[in-house]
Scaffold this motif. Sequence first.
Motif, PDB file in Angstrom:
ATOM      1  N   LEU A   1      -4.459 -41.088  88.517  1.00 55.19           N
ATOM      2  CA  LEU A   1      -4.871 -41.084  89.922  1.00 55.19           C
ATOM      3  C   LEU A   1      -5.003 -39.644  90.395  1.00 55.19           C
ATOM      4  O   LEU A   1      -4.207 -38.784  90.021  1.00 55.19           O
ATOM      5  CB  LEU A   1      -3.842 -41.804  90.804  1.00 55.19           C
ATOM      6  CG  LEU A   1      -3.793 -43.328  90.735  1.00 55.19           C
ATOM      7  CD1 LEU A   1      -2.664 -43.845  91.611  1.00 55.19           C
ATOM      8  CD2 LEU A   1      -5.117 -43.933  91.178  1.00 55.19           C
ATOM      9  N   PRO A   2      -6.011 -39.362  91.251  1.00 53.41           N
ATOM     10  CA  PRO A   2      -6.088 -38.039  91.874  1.00 53.41           C
ATOM     11  C   PRO A   2      -4.890 -37.804  92.776  1.00 53.41           C
ATOM     12  O   PRO A   2      -4.361 -38.735  93.385  1.00 53.41           O
ATOM     13  CB  PRO A   2      -7.387 -38.109  92.694  1.00 53.41           C
ATOM     14  CG  PRO A   2      -8.193 -39.191  92.049  1.00 53.41           C
ATOM     15  CD  PRO A   2      -7.186 -40.198  91.585  1.00 53.41           C
ATOM     16  N   THR A   3      -4.459 -36.558  92.865  1.00 53.88           N
ATOM     17  CA  THR A   3      -3.308 -36.200  93.689  1.00 53.88           C
ATOM     18  C   THR A   3      -3.607 -35.120  94.711  1.00 53.88           C
ATOM     19  O   THR A   3      -2.785 -34.887  95.599  1.00 53.88           O
ATOM     20  CB  THR A   3      -2.142 -35.731  92.801  1.00 53.88           C
ATOM     21  OG1 THR A   3      -2.625 -34.716  91.909  1.00 53.88           O
ATOM     22  CG2 THR A   3      -1.572 -36.878  91.980  1.00 53.88           C
ATOM     23  N   ALA A   4      -4.751 -34.444  94.617  1.00 47.26           N
ATOM     24  CA  ALA A   4      -5.089 -33.396  95.581  1.00 47.26           C
ATOM     25  C   ALA A   4      -6.550 -33.012  95.432  1.00 47.26           C
ATOM     26  O   ALA A   4      -7.162 -33.221  94.373  1.00 47.26           O
ATOM     27  CB  ALA A   4      -4.200 -32.170  95.387  1.00 47.26           C
ATOM     28  N   ILE A   5      -7.106 -32.448  96.500  1.00 50.98           N
ATOM     29  CA  ILE A   5      -8.458 -31.888  96.500  1.00 50.98           C
ATOM     30  C   ILE A   5      -8.364 -30.521  97.172  1.00 50.98           C
ATOM     31  O   ILE A   5      -7.914 -30.420  98.316  1.00 50.98           O
ATOM     32  CB  ILE A   5      -9.453 -32.775  97.267  1.00 50.98           C
ATOM     33  CG1 ILE A   5      -9.476 -34.193  96.710  1.00 50.98           C
ATOM     34  CG2 ILE A   5     -10.853 -32.165  97.232  1.00 50.98           C
ATOM     35  CD1 ILE A   5     -10.234 -35.178  97.587  1.00 50.98           C
ATOM     36  N   SER A   6      -8.770 -29.480  96.465  1.00 48.05           N
ATOM     37  CA  SER A   6      -8.697 -28.144  97.060  1.00 48.05           C
ATOM     38  C   SER A   6      -9.655 -28.001  98.235  1.00 48.05           C
ATOM     39  O   SER A   6      -9.276 -27.501  99.300  1.00 48.05           O
ATOM     40  CB  SER A   6      -8.996 -27.065  96.013  1.00 48.05           C
ATOM     41  OG  SER A   6      -7.989 -27.028  95.034  1.00 48.05           O
ATOM     42  N   SER A   7     -10.909 -28.464  98.049  1.00 48.66           N
ATOM     43  CA  SER A   7     -11.873 -28.305  99.134  1.00 48.66           C
ATOM     44  C   SER A   7     -13.085 -29.206  98.929  1.00 48.66           C
ATOM     45  O   SER A   7     -13.452 -29.548  97.809  1.00 48.66           O
ATOM     46  CB  SER A   7     -12.326 -26.849  99.265  1.00 48.66           C
ATOM     47  OG  SER A   7     -12.918 -26.396  98.063  1.00 48.66           O
ATOM     48  N   LEU A   8     -13.669 -29.592 100.056  1.00 47.48           N
ATOM     49  CA  LEU A   8     -14.946 -30.304 100.102  1.00 47.48           C
ATOM     50  C   LEU A   8     -15.938 -29.396 100.800  1.00 47.48           C
ATOM     51  O   LEU A   8     -15.651 -28.867 101.887  1.00 47.48           O
ATOM     52  CB  LEU A   8     -14.790 -31.613 100.871  1.00 47.48           C
ATOM     53  CG  LEU A   8     -16.077 -32.254 101.410  1.00 47.48           C
ATOM     54  CD1 LEU A   8     -16.964 -32.738 100.268  1.00 47.48           C
ATOM     55  CD2 LEU A   8     -15.758 -33.398 102.374  1.00 47.48           C
ATOM     56  N   HIS A   9     -17.119 -29.205 100.194  1.00 47.70           N
ATOM     57  CA  HIS A   9     -18.162 -28.371 100.781  1.00 47.70           C
ATOM     58  C   HIS A   9     -19.387 -29.236 101.064  1.00 47.70           C
ATOM     59  O   HIS A   9     -19.849 -29.976 100.186  1.00 47.70           O
ATOM     60  CB  HIS A   9     -18.522 -27.224  99.839  1.00 47.70           C
ATOM     61  CG  HIS A   9     -17.366 -26.322  99.545  1.00 47.70           C
ATOM     62  ND1 HIS A   9     -17.150 -25.136 100.223  1.00 47.70           N
ATOM     63  CD2 HIS A   9     -16.326 -26.450  98.675  1.00 47.70           C
ATOM     64  CE1 HIS A   9     -16.045 -24.566  99.771  1.00 47.70           C
ATOM     65  NE2 HIS A   9     -15.531 -25.354  98.830  1.00 47.70           N
ATOM     66  N   ILE A  10     -19.903 -29.135 102.293  1.00 48.74           N
ATOM     67  CA  ILE A  10     -21.011 -29.962 102.752  1.00 48.74           C
ATOM     68  C   ILE A  10     -22.250 -29.088 102.919  1.00 48.74           C
ATOM     69  O   ILE A  10     -22.246 -28.123 103.695  1.00 48.74           O
ATOM     70  CB  ILE A  10     -20.680 -30.645 104.087  1.00 48.74           C
ATOM     71  CG1 ILE A  10     -19.398 -31.468 103.964  1.00 48.74           C
ATOM     72  CG2 ILE A  10     -21.838 -31.523 104.537  1.00 48.74           C
ATOM     73  CD1 ILE A  10     -19.478 -32.598 102.964  1.00 48.74           C
ATOM     74  N   TYR A  11     -23.306 -29.429 102.197  1.00 52.74           N
ATOM     75  CA  TYR A  11     -24.557 -28.670 102.289  1.00 52.74           C
ATOM     76  C   TYR A  11     -25.680 -29.493 102.908  1.00 52.74           C
ATOM     77  O   TYR A  11     -26.772 -28.975 103.150  1.00 52.74           O
ATOM     78  CB  TYR A  11     -24.982 -28.200 100.894  1.00 52.74           C
ATOM     79  CG  TYR A  11     -23.891 -27.451 100.168  1.00 52.74           C
ATOM     80  CD1 TYR A  11     -23.362 -26.276 100.693  1.00 52.74           C
ATOM     81  CD2 TYR A  11     -23.374 -27.923  98.964  1.00 52.74           C
ATOM     82  CE1 TYR A  11     -22.349 -25.587 100.039  1.00 52.74           C
ATOM     83  CE2 TYR A  11     -22.366 -27.236  98.300  1.00 52.74           C
ATOM     84  CZ  TYR A  11     -21.853 -26.076  98.838  1.00 52.74           C
ATOM     85  OH  TYR A  11     -20.849 -25.394  98.195  1.00 52.74           O
ATOM     86  N   HIS A  12     -25.422 -30.773 103.148  1.00 51.75           N
ATOM     87  CA  HIS A  12     -26.413 -31.666 103.748  1.00 51.75           C
ATOM     88  C   HIS A  12     -25.677 -32.588 104.707  1.00 51.75           C
ATOM     89  O   HIS A  12     -24.745 -33.289 104.314  1.00 51.75           O
ATOM     90  CB  HIS A  12     -27.136 -32.477 102.664  1.00 51.75           C
ATOM     91  CG  HIS A  12     -28.030 -33.550 103.206  1.00 51.75           C
ATOM     92  ND1 HIS A  12     -29.308 -33.300 103.638  1.00 51.75           N
ATOM     93  CD2 HIS A  12     -27.825 -34.883 103.406  1.00 51.75           C
ATOM     94  CE1 HIS A  12     -29.855 -34.430 104.067  1.00 51.75           C
ATOM     95  NE2 HIS A  12     -28.975 -35.401 103.934  1.00 51.75           N
ATOM     96  N   THR A  13     -26.072 -32.595 105.962  1.00 53.84           N
ATOM     97  CA  THR A  13     -25.393 -33.403 106.965  1.00 53.84           C
ATOM     98  C   THR A  13     -25.805 -34.867 106.852  1.00 53.84           C
ATOM     99  O   THR A  13     -26.986 -35.185 106.714  1.00 53.84           O
ATOM    100  CB  THR A  13     -25.717 -32.892 108.378  1.00 53.84           C
ATOM    101  OG1 THR A  13     -25.333 -31.513 108.467  1.00 53.84           O
ATOM    102  CG2 THR A  13     -24.969 -33.690 109.424  1.00 53.84           C
TER     103      THR A  13
END
Length: 262
Positions: free
Chosen positions: A177-189
């Motif tokens: 199972l995933p336990t963390a996400i460092s970052s999400l980057h959005i380039y398209h709204t």
Amino acid sequence: MVVPVALVLEWFARAARACRPDLTLAACRDVQVLRGIRLGHFDDGAAEHFRLRARQLSNGHEATIAVELLGADGSRHYSAICEMKERSPLPDRTLAPPVDLLPWSSVIYDGEVLFHGPAFQVIRSVDGIADGGLTATLEGVTARGWPGPWQLDPALLDGGLQAAVLWAQRKLGAAALPTAISSLHIYHTGPATGTIRCVLAGREASRERAVSDAVFLASNGSVVAELRGIEVHALPRDEHPAGASDTPAPRRRAGNGSPARS
């Protein structure tokens, strides 16, 4: 079954936009799943209330907003730092596809490694897998028919987490199972349209932990979004995630030798 973190990110995006409707969400950093929210665990049908809190940490032409999902007792369940900008940013790097990809020959949703119900079976195909990562074709909220409107595309984001779990199973030899996400980057709204290709690149893997990045590409090759630093921990051999969540489990606490689970 617990609330998918991809949906929590959607709530965070809406909260940040409510604080600064003049700006666009560019990134969510330090995404933490501290206590997953279980669904359907109240025998008497009683509802549990939660509170979404957003605090603006900086102001101006850009803004930083701390967002938290709190329980009725004030305990934190999810948190992140949202970065708002005047316009969607351009990608700042290129994620190369893994080399020496081999054909995928297994069932994707086998009930053991991936256990998701029909609504979250967003991986159409795994197009190749290797020790360095994998590539897959995904469906977003539009293709899946999820009613909107949406600030993000939670179907795609959840598909990226699922891809990370599939690659981790190859490296760790166990369900995870995933336990963390460092970052999400959005380039398209907003939601993505058309066929979306996910390229997942492995960063490191040890006995019980794997870290990877996932980038989402539109049919014209443009980058829609990116998940960086997806941490996945192996479950104990006598456990499997069937019937659990579509979301990362809470972060492991220091000194705890097994993955935390909601």
